[in-house]
Design a protein around this motif. Structure first.
Motif, PDB file in Angstrom:
ATOM      1  N   VAL A 231       0.850  -1.203   0.000  1.00  0.00           N
ATOM      2  CA  VAL A 231       0.000   0.000   0.000  1.00  0.00           C
ATOM      3  C   VAL A 231       0.880   1.246   0.000  1.00  0.00           C
ATOM      4  O   VAL A 231       0.663   2.199  -0.762  1.00  0.00           O
ATOM      5  CB  VAL A 231      -0.948   0.000   1.228  1.00  0.00           C
ATOM      6  N   ILE A 232       1.904   1.248   0.845  1.00  0.00           N
ATOM      7  CA  ILE A 232       2.797   2.415   0.925  1.00  0.00           C
ATOM      8  C   ILE A 232       3.522   2.612  -0.410  1.00  0.00           C
ATOM      9  O   ILE A 232       3.660   3.740  -0.903  1.00  0.00           O
ATOM     10  CB  ILE A 232       3.824   2.240   2.083  1.00  0.00           C
ATOM     11  N   ASP A 233       3.951   1.509  -1.014  1.00  0.00           N
ATOM     12  CA  ASP A 233       4.618   1.588  -2.307  1.00  0.00           C
ATOM     13  C   ASP A 233       3.692   2.236  -3.350  1.00  0.00           C
ATOM     14  O   ASP A 233       4.094   3.113  -4.114  1.00  0.00           O
ATOM     15  CB  ASP A 233       5.010   0.156  -2.710  1.00  0.00           C
ATOM     16  N   PHE A 234       2.430   1.816  -3.329  1.00  0.00           N
ATOM     17  CA  PHE A 234       1.449   2.375  -4.266  1.00  0.00           C
ATOM     18  C   PHE A 234       1.299   3.887  -4.039  1.00  0.00           C
ATOM     19  O   PHE A 234       1.337   4.679  -4.979  1.00  0.00           O
ATOM     20  CB  PHE A 234       0.090   1.675  -4.079  1.00  0.00           C
ATOM     21  N   ALA A 235       1.147   4.265  -2.755  1.00  0.00           N
ATOM     22  CA  ALA A 235       0.935   5.688  -2.430  1.00  0.00           C
ATOM     23  C   ALA A 235       2.166   6.519  -2.804  1.00  0.00           C
ATOM     24  O   ALA A 235       2.046   7.627  -3.347  1.00  0.00           O
ATOM     25  CB  ALA A 235       0.625   5.843  -0.948  1.00  0.00           C
ATOM     26  N   ASN A 236       3.350   5.976  -2.530  1.00  0.00           N
ATOM     27  CA  ASN A 236       4.592   6.687  -2.871  1.00  0.00           C
ATOM     28  C   ASN A 236       4.652   6.991  -4.363  1.00  0.00           C
ATOM     29  O   ASN A 236       5.073   8.081  -4.771  1.00  0.00           O
ATOM     30  CB  ASN A 236       5.809   5.841  -2.476  1.00  0.00           C
ATOM     31  N   LYS A 237       4.235   6.016  -5.167  1.00  0.00           N
ATOM     32  CA  LYS A 237       4.292   6.221  -6.629  1.00  0.00           C
ATOM     33  C   LYS A 237       3.192   7.175  -7.078  1.00  0.00           C
ATOM     34  O   LYS A 237       3.411   8.045  -7.928  1.00  0.00           O
ATOM     35  CB  LYS A 237       4.137   4.877  -7.351  1.00  0.00           C
ATOM     36  N   LEU A 238       2.011   6.997  -6.485  1.00  0.00           N
ATOM     37  CA  LEU A 238       0.868   7.810  -6.911  1.00  0.00           C
ATOM     38  C   LEU A 238       1.135   9.301  -6.714  1.00  0.00           C
ATOM     39  O   LEU A 238       0.847  10.128  -7.581  1.00  0.00           O
ATOM     40  CB  LEU A 238      -0.377   7.379  -6.130  1.00  0.00           C
ATOM     41  N   VAL A 239       1.726   9.640  -5.562  1.00  0.00           N
ATOM     42  CA  VAL A 239       1.912  11.065  -5.263  1.00  0.00           C
ATOM     43  C   VAL A 239       2.936  11.706  -6.201  1.00  0.00           C
ATOM     44  O   VAL A 239       2.905  12.905  -6.441  1.00  0.00           O
ATOM     45  CB  VAL A 239       2.257  11.258  -3.766  1.00  0.00           C
ATOM     46  N   GLU A 240       3.816  10.874  -6.756  1.00  0.00           N
ATOM     47  CA  GLU A 240       4.804  11.394  -7.713  1.00  0.00           C
ATOM     48  C   GLU A 240       4.186  11.595  -9.091  1.00  0.00           C
ATOM     49  O   GLU A 240       4.634  12.431  -9.862  1.00  0.00           O
ATOM     50  CB  GLU A 240       5.967  10.403  -7.869  1.00  0.00           C
TER      51      GLU A 240
END
Ligand SMILES: Cc1cc2nc3c(=O)[nH]c(=O)nc-3n(C[C@H](O)[C@H](O)[C@H](O)COP(=O)(O)OP(=O)(O)OC[C@H]3O[C@@H](n4cnc5c(N)ncnc54)[C@H](O)[C@@H]3O)c2cc1C
Length: 467
Positions: A231-240
């Motif tokens: 989930v954190i990996d997904f959020a990290n990419k999404l915000v970029e």
């Protein structure tokens, strides 16, 4: 500050001077109800509550308070957990009867009285197909949220709430009623956008509105803690990668009925369900244990967190920030700390940690010194929102909240660029940060203007200034 017995105050003189507003004292009907705040721990017994209906009456109340040496508190939506909108034995300027909103469709502006909550704004604007950057819980006050900055689901597209404030009417400590904008009294306008609660009572806000299409999509997906890294990996990419059309908050909580620790994701997508589901496909593939997402109208978006943000109980809050990518190890530590805390203090199981993955692209398009707010940068807010019921747990809960803020800040300092302060002032519900911490590069100018506009520090309930 000396406490005043209401009997010693010339309340009838105050009542006679008010033109349409009510002055409530402990023996008045409505007085007890007027003391309620979002957190019970923030409630205090005022000597007088002036339920204002106009800027003129706000001015009268302010002058009365000063004449009689009463501490002043201003009530907007009542959500600050530090107690900054309450006073023990002083005078509250209660703006909750000033909730009118007027929309001008040709200029696309939304004018909201000082006591409006975000629901008032969202509903009125929607009638004209407009929206502005408001709070993600629609019963928070427009007043406090705006004057401290304001992040919301539309921040990725349009920046902060204050980036969209075009004018305000402010009642100053000396009773003057001023209109302020980039063109009129612009130094005051600079000051109120970030440090507003320390400068006056804002009786109206005018915001820039934007065309907002329906439907949009949002809601909650809850995951087992095993999904944390992904989930954190997904959020990290999404915000970029987001261009502002989406926003995501990652939470750690223990929702009813099981109160098992879960990874919560609160999602927003500015488009229809089909597009949203495709956009968040990788999250759905992780197998959420709860799915409460749906298509909705924009005016409903800011109500989707209301169920986990109800009034009542004792609460405190503390913010910090993190840079992306948030290391999985830090996220894991937060889950462990959270689990340990609610094991040790089961009364605090409604506590929640929220990491706000809102794009900062538009926020950072505005210069750090453009207004008093000083938290622009490529870091993201994290909020520790602690909730419990027993006063015997006050000290323990507040200490945990403060310590968690400090812990994340220590991590932030390892990775943060030399940009904004790294703390959102509106999330300092434990009042543990100084005015220098919150206003950073802008502190000297804020102080200079504070000395000019409020030399006696009448508005002393926010950041602590050495005036
Ligand atoms: C459930 C919840 C959700 C939140 N969500 C968000 C969010 O999505 N985005 C975000 O940016 N922040 C959010 N916040 C933080 C929020 O911005 C602050 O809690 C803010 O202080 C709330 O303002 P209020 O008017 O409701 O509170 P109050 O307690 O009434 O006021 C807070 C401070 O502002 C002053 N004030 C209020 N109105 C005025 C006015 N008109 N003139 C002068 N001073 C005034 C008060 O005196 C007090 O010092 C949230 C907080 C909570 C509790």
């Amino acid at each position: 500050m000396e406490l005043h017995s209401t009997r010693a105050l010339p309340i009838s003189k105050l009542r006679g001077a008010l033109k349409g507003s009510f002055a409530l004292t402990p023996d008045s009907e409505g007085y007890e109800a007027s003391l309620h705040r979002w957190s019970e721990a923030a409630e205090k017994r005022a000597a007088v509550v002036v339920q204002a209906r106009s800027a003129e009456d706000v001015s009268t109340a302010l002058l009365f308070a000063q004449e009689h040496g009463l501490e002043v508190a201003v009530l907007g939506g009542g959500h600050s957990t530090s107690g900054s909108s309450s006073t023990e034995g002083g005078l509250v300027i209660d703006l909750t009867k000033m909730r009118h909103v007027t929309v001008n469709p040709s200029s696309k502006t939304i004018k909201a009285q000082g006591g409006t909550i975000w629901e008032d704004v969202d509903l009125a604007a929607a009638q004209y197909g407009l929206a502005t950057v408001g709070g993600t819980v629609n019963h928070t006050g427009v007043g406090g949220l705006t004057l401290g900055g304001g992040y919301g689901w539309l921040s990725g597209k349009y920046g902060l709430t204050i980036d969209n404030l075009v004018e305000a009417e402010v009642v100053l400590a000396d009773g003057r009623i001023m209109t302020t904008s980039e063109k009129q009294n612009s130094d005051l306008f600079w000051a109120i956008r970030g440090a507003g609660q320390s400068f006056g009572v804002v009786t109206s806000f005018t915001f820039r509105g934007y065309e907002q299409k329906d439907p949009v999509w949002g809601g909650l997906l809850a995951f087992d803690t095993a999904a944390l890294d992904k989930v954190i990996d997904f959020a990290n990419k999404l915000v970029e990668t987001t261009e502002g059309q989406s926003g995501m908050v990652v939470g750690i909580g223990a929702p009813a009925p099981t109160h098992e620790v879960r990874i919560l994701t609160i999602l927003f997508y500015d488009g229809d369900e089909e597009k949203a589901r495709a956009y968040y496909d990788a999250l759905f593939k992780l197998g959420p244990v709860v799915d409460r997402t749906s298509e909705m109208t924009y005016k409903q978006v800011n109500s989707m967190l209301n169920a986990v943000s109800t009034h009542g109980d004792r609460k405190t809050q503390k913010g910090s920030a993190f840079t992306a990518p948030l290391p999985a190890s830090l996220a894991k530590t937060l889950v462990q700390d959270y689990s340990q805390f609610i094991d040790e203090v089961p009364d605090a199981k409604k506590t929640i940690i929220l990491m706000e993955y809102f794009s900062q692209r538009m926020v950072n398009n505005v210069a750090q010194t453009a207004m008093s707010f000083a938290n622009r940068g490529f870091h993201y807010n994290i909020l520790f929102s602690t909730q419990w019921t027993g006063a015997q747990n006050d000290a323990k809960c507040r200490e945990w909240t403060r310590n968690m803020g400090r812990k994340v800040t220590n991590e932030l300092l390892k990775t943060k660029n030399n940009d904004g302060v790294g703390e959102y002032g509106n999330y300092d519900g434990v009042s543990s940060s100084s005015a220098q911490d919150i206003f950073g590069i802008n502190y000297e100018r804020v102080l200079e203007l504070k000395k000019r506009y409020d030399p006696k520090n009448i508005f002393a309930k926010g950041a602590v200034f050495d005036v």
